[in-house]
Design a protein around this motif. Structure first.
Motif, PDB file in Angstrom:
ATOM      1  N   GLY A  25       0.777  -1.406   0.057  1.00 39.94           N
ATOM      2  CA  GLY A  25       0.223  -0.345   0.019  1.00 39.94           C
ATOM      3  C   GLY A  25       0.473   0.588  -0.314  1.00 39.94           C
ATOM      4  O   GLY A  25       0.508   2.497  -0.187  1.00 39.94           O
ATOM      5  N   ALA A  26       2.200   0.892   0.119  1.00 42.21           N
ATOM      6  CA  ALA A  26       2.906   2.157  -0.094  1.00 42.21           C
ATOM      7  C   ALA A  26       2.981   3.321  -1.248  1.00 42.21           C
ATOM      8  O   ALA A  26       3.074   2.939  -2.501  1.00 42.21           O
ATOM      9  CB  ALA A  26       4.706   1.349   0.488  1.00 42.21           C
ATOM     10  N   GLN A  27       2.791   4.715  -0.924  1.00 43.04           N
ATOM     11  CA  GLN A  27       3.388   5.291  -2.369  1.00 43.04           C
ATOM     12  C   GLN A  27       5.024   4.940  -2.658  1.00 43.04           C
ATOM     13  O   GLN A  27       5.637   4.600  -1.844  1.00 43.04           O
ATOM     14  CB  GLN A  27       3.660   7.056  -1.830  1.00 43.04           C
ATOM     15  CG  GLN A  27       4.298   7.110  -0.145  1.00 43.04           C
ATOM     16  CD  GLN A  27       4.576   8.658  -0.351  1.00 43.04           C
ATOM     17  OE1 GLN A  27       3.729   9.570  -0.957  1.00 43.04           O
ATOM     18  NE2 GLN A  27       4.915   9.457   0.341  1.00 43.04           N
ATOM     19  N   ARG A  28       4.377   5.247  -4.057  1.00 47.66           N
ATOM     20  CA  ARG A  28       5.664   5.239  -4.999  1.00 47.66           C
ATOM     21  C   ARG A  28       5.795   6.107  -5.381  1.00 47.66           C
ATOM     22  O   ARG A  28       5.947   6.886  -5.660  1.00 47.66           O
ATOM     23  CB  ARG A  28       5.349   4.459  -5.845  1.00 47.66           C
ATOM     24  CG  ARG A  28       4.186   2.969  -5.952  1.00 47.66           C
ATOM     25  CD  ARG A  28       2.574   3.663  -6.668  1.00 47.66           C
ATOM     26  NE  ARG A  28       2.145   2.361  -6.830  1.00 47.66           N
ATOM     27  CZ  ARG A  28       0.807   2.612  -6.095  1.00 47.66           C
ATOM     28  NH1 ARG A  28       0.634   4.096  -5.799  1.00 47.66           N
ATOM     29  NH2 ARG A  28      -0.007   2.175  -5.563  1.00 47.66           N
ATOM     30  N   PRO A  29       7.818   6.215  -5.395  1.00 45.03           N
ATOM     31  CA  PRO A  29       8.864   6.640  -6.811  1.00 45.03           C
ATOM     32  C   PRO A  29       7.830   7.475  -7.226  1.00 45.03           C
ATOM     33  O   PRO A  29       7.252   6.228  -8.609  1.00 45.03           O
ATOM     34  CB  PRO A  29       9.635   6.152  -6.707  1.00 45.03           C
ATOM     35  CG  PRO A  29       9.678   5.605  -5.800  1.00 45.03           C
ATOM     36  CD  PRO A  29       8.709   4.820  -5.334  1.00 45.03           C
ATOM     37  N   GLY A  30       7.226   8.612  -8.267  1.00 45.82           N
ATOM     38  CA  GLY A  30       7.119   8.934  -9.105  1.00 45.82           C
ATOM     39  C   GLY A  30       5.004   9.064  -8.984  1.00 45.82           C
ATOM     40  O   GLY A  30       4.861  10.311  -9.254  1.00 45.82           O
ATOM     41  N   ASP A  31       4.519   9.270  -7.903  1.00 47.17           N
ATOM     42  CA  ASP A  31       2.715   9.372  -7.120  1.00 47.17           C
ATOM     43  C   ASP A  31       3.460  11.002  -6.486  1.00 47.17           C
ATOM     44  O   ASP A  31       4.497  11.492  -6.344  1.00 47.17           O
ATOM     45  CB  ASP A  31       2.851   8.628  -5.513  1.00 47.17           C
ATOM     46  CG  ASP A  31       2.520   6.794  -6.151  1.00 47.17           C
ATOM     47  OD1 ASP A  31       2.148   6.818  -7.228  1.00 47.17           O
ATOM     48  OD2 ASP A  31       2.181   6.518  -5.111  1.00 47.17           O
TER      49      ASP A  31
END
Ligand code: BES
Ligand code: MN
Ligand code: ZN
Length: 489
Positions: free
Chosen positions: A317-323
């Motif tokens: 569920g973690a935020q991703r690089p580029g979000d």
């Protein structure tokens, strides 16, 4: 106390300017010990630098088991910081000697140069901070060794009274610092963001509000919320408010980074870098420590305390690089590196207080960048801000409190480094000036006209080796400096 008829296990004698301090009482003790002290000290070529000490068994010649000769350095260099160090060393020596009762004559040598009240504060700060240990997780505690009673002797009743007032204030302040240290040293699994919320709500004499999880999302705190997405422990945002009874001289907001553990998120840190990342809520610990002390110390300053807390973890569920996330003030942020999470959490806190509260000064305290350690090492806090006077005041308070602050430029020339292709800004800059880039990012979330200072405590928040009055671990840095700053407004 101003009576010399006290007994105890250890008697601390001041050694100043290369000799035992001359005072009728100290001279008479010397005589009772057959004038041995001066001879032995001379033989050992004892210099008496600040905190250097020698212990002597009294062989029953006086009513103490040991005499501890404590170096205070040179009279011309006397400072409250040196007194703190000498007090810490005295107490630690007493602990080693298993002393139950220590009587210190240090005030006699210094109260004329530094006011007795200031002497008292420095001595009790040094003592209580120097004896601090974090033993909650030890099956065997060393606590029994801690001296039970410490007396300080003043020259007369009037100075004794001033000394006592200072001792009391110092003990209160050290309590707040040690509280912050406990919070920092607590393992992350035992201090989820919600725990910080409960600590805030337990704080007496302040009004506290805690915003949680979905509520944060609904409010529009997308940046803080995003940081917490990879953790099973939901983020919280805390507002605390201290209002003095009488006249309000100034209004100040203090904002602490409260990342209870920083794994880096999907931009995962290497294992070594993670070892101390339970300390990534040190800014929050400072805010909680200060807010706890305000109702006790009662400065005539109105203070808002904020904590933006989350756990930065990697999972499905973690935020991703580029979000892209939207902060509370509506600005959009491209999250290129999930390890630059502190600025995301602070972005929402700064926007919130900017929108809702009117204050004279805003100060944020954060373990924001490893680059601050590269630039200044682990003893200096990096400061940047929009107001020369505010930075000067903080630097001066830091100097007096033995918490050094060094200013870096808030260099607008680098502002374009954090422009984003797809959003308003991005959360990282180029390879250089990482600490400045962090501050430039935060600047997007305070008003143009705001008098704001950013304190990057990534270095001094954690002691990698024991310091004069802090063991290895969380230091609680900036609690004392902020309180001193308030007292000068
Ligand atoms: N909490 C760290 C900063 C830190 C590093 C504090 C070492 C104490 C000791 C922060 O969240 C972080 O990871 N910053 C990154 C920023 C980078 C990705 C732009 C850093 O310093 O590497
Ligand atoms: Mn990080
Ligand atoms: Zn961090």
């Amino acid at each position: 106390r101003s009576s010399f008829r006290s007994q105890g296990d250890v008697l601390v004698l001041p050694f100043l300017d290369g000799k035992l301090f001359s005072h009728p009482e100290i001279n008479s003790i010397q005589k009772k010990m057959g004038n041995l002290l001066a001879k032995l000290l001379a033989k050992e070529e004892f210099k008496g630098e600040v905190g250097d000490a020698r212990q002597f068994s009294t062989q029953g010649k006086i009513v103490f088991d040991y005499v501890l000769v404590m170096g205070l350095g040179k009279a011309k260099d006397l400072s409250v910081e040196n007194l703190r160090k000498a007090a810490a060393k005295s107490a630690q020596a007493g602990e080693r000697l298993k002393a139950k009762k220590i009587v210190s004559l240090l005030p006699l040598a210094v109260e004329k140069k530094i006011g007795a009240d200031q002497v008292g504060q420095a001595l009790s700060e040094g003592t209580a901070l120097g004896l601090y240990r974090f033993e909650k997780y030890k099956s065997k505690k060393s606590q029994e060794a801690t001296p039970r009673e410490l007396s300080f002797i003043a020259a007369d009743a009037k100075t004794a009274k001033a000394l006592q007032a200072g001792l009391k204030r110092g003990a209160i302040i050290a309590g707040g610092v040690n509280y912050a240290r406990d919070l920092i040293n607590t393992p992350a699994r035992d201090k989820p963001p919600e725990f910080l919320g409960r600590e805030a709500q337990k704080t007496r004499g302040v009004r506290t509000r805690v915003f949680r999880h979905r509520q944060l999302q609904k409010m529009g705190m997308g940046a803080l919320y995003g940081v917490g997405m990879g953790s099973s422990e939901p983020p919280v945002f805390i507002e605390m408010h201290y209002k003095p009874k009488g006249r309000v001289k100034k209004r100040v907001a203090i904002v602490g980074k409260g990342i209870v553990f920083d794994s880096g998120g999907l931009s995962l840190k290497p294992p070594k870098s993670m070892e101390t990342m339970k300390d990534d809520m040190s800014g929050a610990a400072t805010v909680l420590g200060v807010m706890k002390l305000l109702p006790q110390l009662k400065p005539s300053v109105e203070v808002y305390g904020y904590v933006a807390s989350a756990e930065n973890m990697p999972d499905g569920g973690a935020q991703r690089p580029g979000d892209v996330v939207t902060a509370y003030n509506g600005k959009t942020i491209e999250v290129l590196n999930t390890d630059a999470e502190g600025r995301l959490a602070l972005a929402d806190a700064l926007s919130y207080l900017t929108k809702h509260r009117k204050v004279d000064y805003i100060i944020d305290i954060a373990t924001l960048t490893g680059a601050a350690l590269v630039a200044l090492g682990d003893l200096y806090t990096a400061a940047m801000g929009t107001d020369v006077e505010l930075i000067e005041k903080l630097k001066k308070s830091g100097e007096i409190c033995g918490e050094k602050i060094w200013e870096l430029p808030l260099a607008e020339e680098y502002a374009e480094e954090i422009k984003s292709q797809v959003a308003d800004i991005q959360n990282i800059g180029g390879p250089y000036a990482g600490t400045i880039n962090g501050a430039l990012f935060l600047k997007h979330f305070v008003d143009e006209k705001a008098k704001w200072a950013h304190l990057d405590i990534a270095g001094p928040s954690w002691a990698n080796k024991p310091l004069a009055y802090a063991p290895k671990g969380g230091t609680g840095i900036m609690v004392r400096t902020l309180l001193h700053f308030f007292s000068e407004l």
